[in-house]
Write a protein that holds these residues in place. Structure first.
Motif, mmCIF file in Angstrom:
data_model
loop_
_atom_site.group_PDB
_atom_site.id
_atom_site.type_symbol
_atom_site.label_atom_id
_atom_site.label_comp_id
_atom_site.label_asym_id
_atom_site.label_seq_id
_atom_site.Cartn_x
_atom_site.Cartn_y
_atom_site.Cartn_z
ATOM 1 N N SER A 133 0.814 -1.213 0.000
ATOM 2 C CA SER A 133 0.000 0.000 0.000
ATOM 3 C C SER A 133 0.845 1.259 0.000
ATOM 4 O O SER A 133 1.918 1.309 0.620
ATOM 5 C CB SER A 133 -0.921 0.024 1.228
ATOM 6 N N LEU A 134 0.327 2.277 -0.678
ATOM 7 C CA LEU A 134 0.825 3.645 -0.571
ATOM 8 C C LEU A 134 -0.112 4.379 0.373
ATOM 9 O O LEU A 134 -1.323 4.416 0.149
ATOM 10 C CB LEU A 134 0.833 4.325 -1.938
ATOM 11 N N ARG A 135 0.439 4.953 1.436
ATOM 12 C CA ARG A 135 -0.389 5.640 2.435
ATOM 13 C C ARG A 135 -0.114 7.139 2.391
ATOM 14 O O ARG A 135 1.035 7.575 2.476
ATOM 15 C CB ARG A 135 -0.111 5.089 3.829
ATOM 16 N N LEU A 136 -1.183 7.911 2.289
ATOM 17 C CA LEU A 136 -1.092 9.363 2.215
ATOM 18 C C LEU A 136 -1.658 9.975 3.489
ATOM 19 O O LEU A 136 -2.806 9.703 3.864
ATOM 20 C CB LEU A 136 -1.861 9.890 0.999
ATOM 21 N N ILE A 137 -0.863 10.770 4.166
ATOM 22 C CA ILE A 137 -1.222 11.540 5.361
ATOM 23 C C ILE A 137 -1.407 10.650 6.590
ATOM 24 O O ILE A 137 -0.861 10.916 7.631
ATOM 25 C CB ILE A 137 -2.497 12.398 5.136
ATOM 26 N N THR B 270 -5.468 5.349 1.720
ATOM 27 C CA THR B 270 -4.611 4.196 1.437
ATOM 28 C C THR B 270 -4.953 3.634 0.064
ATOM 29 O O THR B 270 -6.126 3.359 -0.227
ATOM 30 C CB THR B 270 -4.803 3.093 2.488
ATOM 31 N N LEU B 271 -3.936 3.474 -0.789
ATOM 32 C CA LEU B 271 -4.091 2.894 -2.117
ATOM 33 C C LEU B 271 -3.315 1.587 -2.133
ATOM 34 O O LEU B 271 -2.086 1.588 -1.949
ATOM 35 C CB LEU B 271 -3.566 3.849 -3.190
ATOM 36 N N SER B 272 -3.998 0.460 -2.358
ATOM 37 C CA SER B 272 -3.372 -0.849 -2.199
ATOM 38 C C SER B 272 -3.518 -1.708 -3.446
ATOM 39 O O SER B 272 -4.484 -1.582 -4.201
ATOM 40 C CB SER B 272 -4.007 -1.611 -1.022
ATOM 41 N N LYS B 273 -2.545 -2.597 -3.602
ATOM 42 C CA LYS B 273 -2.632 -3.678 -4.581
ATOM 43 C C LYS B 273 -2.570 -4.991 -3.808
ATOM 44 O O LYS B 273 -1.583 -5.278 -3.125
ATOM 45 C CB LYS B 273 -1.474 -3.599 -5.580
ATOM 46 N N ARG B 274 -3.623 -5.792 -3.906
ATOM 47 C CA ARG B 274 -3.686 -7.072 -3.215
ATOM 48 C C ARG B 274 -3.092 -8.152 -4.113
ATOM 49 O O ARG B 274 -3.268 -8.131 -5.326
ATOM 50 C CB ARG B 274 -5.113 -7.411 -2.816
ATOM 51 N N PHE B 275 -2.410 -9.119 -3.484
ATOM 52 C CA PHE B 275 -1.754 -10.170 -4.255
ATOM 53 C C PHE B 275 -1.640 -11.408 -3.376
ATOM 54 O O PHE B 275 -2.110 -11.437 -2.222
ATOM 55 C CB PHE B 275 -0.365 -9.714 -4.730
ATOM 56 N N GLY B 276 -0.972 -12.439 -3.894
ATOM 57 C CA GLY B 276 -0.747 -13.652 -3.116
ATOM 58 C C GLY B 276 -1.922 -14.601 -3.185
ATOM 59 O O GLY B 276 -2.852 -14.429 -3.980
ATOM 60 N N PRO B 277 -1.919 -15.626 -2.323
ATOM 61 C CA PRO B 277 -2.996 -16.622 -2.350
ATOM 62 C C PRO B 277 -4.320 -16.031 -1.892
ATOM 63 O O PRO B 277 -4.354 -15.057 -1.132
ATOM 64 C CB PRO B 277 -2.497 -17.696 -1.381
ATOM 65 N N VAL B 278 -5.404 -16.632 -2.350
ATOM 66 C CA VAL B 278 -6.730 -16.241 -1.889
ATOM 67 C C VAL B 278 -6.864 -16.585 -0.411
ATOM 68 O O VAL B 278 -6.275 -17.562 0.076
ATOM 69 C CB VAL B 278 -7.811 -16.974 -2.726
ATOM 70 N N LEU B 279 -7.615 -15.790 0.328
ATOM 71 C CA LEU B 279 -7.729 -15.959 1.772
ATOM 72 C C LEU B 279 -8.170 -17.370 2.151
ATOM 73 O O LEU B 279 -7.671 -17.948 3.113
ATOM 74 C CB LEU B 279 -8.696 -14.925 2.345
ATOM 75 N N ASP B 280 -9.092 -17.959 1.407
ATOM 76 C CA ASP B 280 -9.549 -19.314 1.713
ATOM 77 C C ASP B 280 -8.397 -20.308 1.679
ATOM 78 O O ASP B 280 -8.322 -21.234 2.491
ATOM 79 C CB ASP B 280 -10.628 -19.755 0.718
ATOM 80 N N THR B 281 -7.493 -20.148 0.730
ATOM 81 C CA THR B 281 -6.346 -21.045 0.606
ATOM 82 C C THR B 281 -5.430 -20.931 1.817
ATOM 83 O O THR B 281 -4.942 -21.931 2.357
ATOM 84 C CB THR B 281 -5.547 -20.737 -0.670
ATOM 85 N N LYS C 54 -12.396 -5.837 -8.865
ATOM 86 C CA LYS C 54 -12.241 -7.201 -9.357
ATOM 87 C C LYS C 54 -10.774 -7.556 -9.581
ATOM 88 O O LYS C 54 -10.398 -8.717 -9.506
ATOM 89 C CB LYS C 54 -13.012 -7.376 -10.667
ATOM 90 N N LYS C 55 -9.953 -6.551 -9.872
ATOM 91 C CA LYS C 55 -8.539 -6.798 -10.141
ATOM 92 C C LYS C 55 -7.680 -6.655 -8.879
ATOM 93 O O LYS C 55 -6.475 -6.532 -8.948
ATOM 94 C CB LYS C 55 -8.046 -5.839 -11.231
ATOM 95 N N ASN C 56 -8.350 -6.673 -7.720
ATOM 96 C CA ASN C 56 -7.684 -6.641 -6.420
ATOM 97 C C ASN C 56 -6.892 -5.369 -6.161
ATOM 98 O O ASN C 56 -5.829 -5.402 -5.523
ATOM 99 C CB ASN C 56 -6.810 -7.880 -6.222
ATOM 100 N N PHE C 57 -7.401 -4.249 -6.644
ATOM 101 C CA PHE C 57 -6.960 -2.954 -6.134
ATOM 102 C C PHE C 57 -7.907 -2.575 -5.001
ATOM 103 O O PHE C 57 -9.094 -2.906 -5.036
ATOM 104 C CB PHE C 57 -6.987 -1.886 -7.230
ATOM 105 N N GLN C 58 -7.375 -1.875 -4.005
ATOM 106 C CA GLN C 58 -8.185 -1.513 -2.845
ATOM 107 C C GLN C 58 -7.923 -0.067 -2.463
ATOM 108 O O GLN C 58 -6.786 0.409 -2.507
ATOM 109 C CB GLN C 58 -7.870 -2.432 -1.660
ATOM 110 N N TYR C 59 -8.995 0.644 -2.074
ATOM 111 C CA TYR C 59 -8.911 2.046 -1.680
ATOM 112 C C TYR C 59 -9.606 2.202 -0.333
ATOM 113 O O TYR C 59 -10.742 1.735 -0.161
ATOM 114 C CB TYR C 59 -9.569 2.936 -2.733
ATOM 115 N N ILE C 60 -8.927 2.857 0.615
ATOM 116 C CA ILE C 60 -9.498 3.071 1.944
ATOM 117 C C ILE C 60 -9.383 4.550 2.305
ATOM 118 O O ILE C 60 -8.295 5.131 2.225
ATOM 119 C CB ILE C 60 -8.788 2.230 3.018
#
Length: 285
Positions: A36-40, A149-160, A116-122
């Protein structure tokens, strides 16, 4: 002013609760890790990067460093991010602010949206506290705060990740350096189930022992989140307690890289200082 803040907070909670009922498409699968890139906002005020690891449907551990602060904490999703694209999220962060050499804490609440492409914004608002007499970043010890917060999610799916179960053991030998005992030395770590390890360090003017936990389990060519605790002894009989959070990576040909930060408490003057360490080594079995 206080009434306006209360009204804005109530509107935010009502709005995100409404959005949180929007179900995510069936094809959207939540990845368990994020950069994630975190601003402020904290823990990396005012600008920095963080790494996150989901350890359940609702909890994500976070660690990061920025221009003005470094620290760690957790996010807690009030709505289930596996079922909704819009979610209500809160949490808690602890940071070390460089210029004041003091800790700071933040309790946020906000809106999270993942694609859907596992970008996340908070977008977060909340209250922050710093025990400092300096006016920056706070005008008061307790102040309102916000962050993006601007994030890129990656890695295994949580269920896995949740279904992982292994009895594999491993041993890691590494060189280690940083601002915690020992400052420069060697590390031996014995890990069970690829998740829980006991570690001993010895080197220049000091030694330490401790324990670590990894989320998810350590896997080849994957990054895992690390939390731990250790106690060390300096040559002049100064003891410390260190509580690190960080990452560990198992690379090709059993190469190991680790990085962690956290608070450490010194016995000689009861002072709390930031600690960090970096590790390069190899898995030997």
């Amino acid at each position: 002013m206080r009434l306006k803040r209360l009204v804005l907070l109530c509107l935010l909670i009502i709005g995100v609760k409404t959005f949180g009922q929007l179900q995510a498409p069936d094809k959207t699968q939540l990845k368990s890790q994020s950069v994630s890139l975190r601003l402020i906002g904290f823990p990396t005020w005012p600008l920095g990067f963080s790494y996150g690891q989901m350890i359940s449907n609702r909890f994500s551990l976070e660690v990061g460093a920025g221009i003005g602060a470094m620290g760690a904490g957790f996010d807690f999703y009030m709505t289930n991010p596996r079922l909704h694209q819009f979610n209500v999220v809160t949490g808690f962060y602890g940071s070390y602010v460089y210029h004041s050499e003091q800790p700071a804490f933040c309790l946020p609440i906000g809106i999270s949206y993942h694609t859907k492409k596992n970008f996340q914004y908070i977008l977060n608002v909340g209250m922050a506290y710093e025990d400092s007499k300096l006016p920056v970043p706070f005008t008061d010890k307790l102040s309102p705060w916000l962050g993006l917060t601007l994030s890129k999610r990656f890695g295994p799916v949580l269920d896995t990740v949740k279904k992982e179960n292994t009895h594999e053991k491993m041993t890691i030998l590494a060189g280690k350096a940083g601002f915690t005992f020992p400052f420069i030395g060697f590390s031996y770590e014995r890990i069970w189930n690829r998740k829980y390890g006991l570690e001993a360090n010895a080197g220049f003017l000091g030694a330490s022992i401790g324990a670590n936990a990894y989320f998810p389990a350590l896997r080849p060519q994957k990054v895992s989140f690390k939390v731990g605790a250790s106690t060390g002894l300096f040559l002049f009989w100064i003891a410390n307690a260190y509580f690190p959070v960080g990452i560990q990576y198992l690379g090709k040909e059993n190469f190991v890289f680790g990085l962690d930060i956290g608070p450490q408490f010194w016995s000689n003057d009861s002072e709390t200082l930031p600690g960090f360490s970096i590790k390069f080594g190899k898995r030997i079995n």
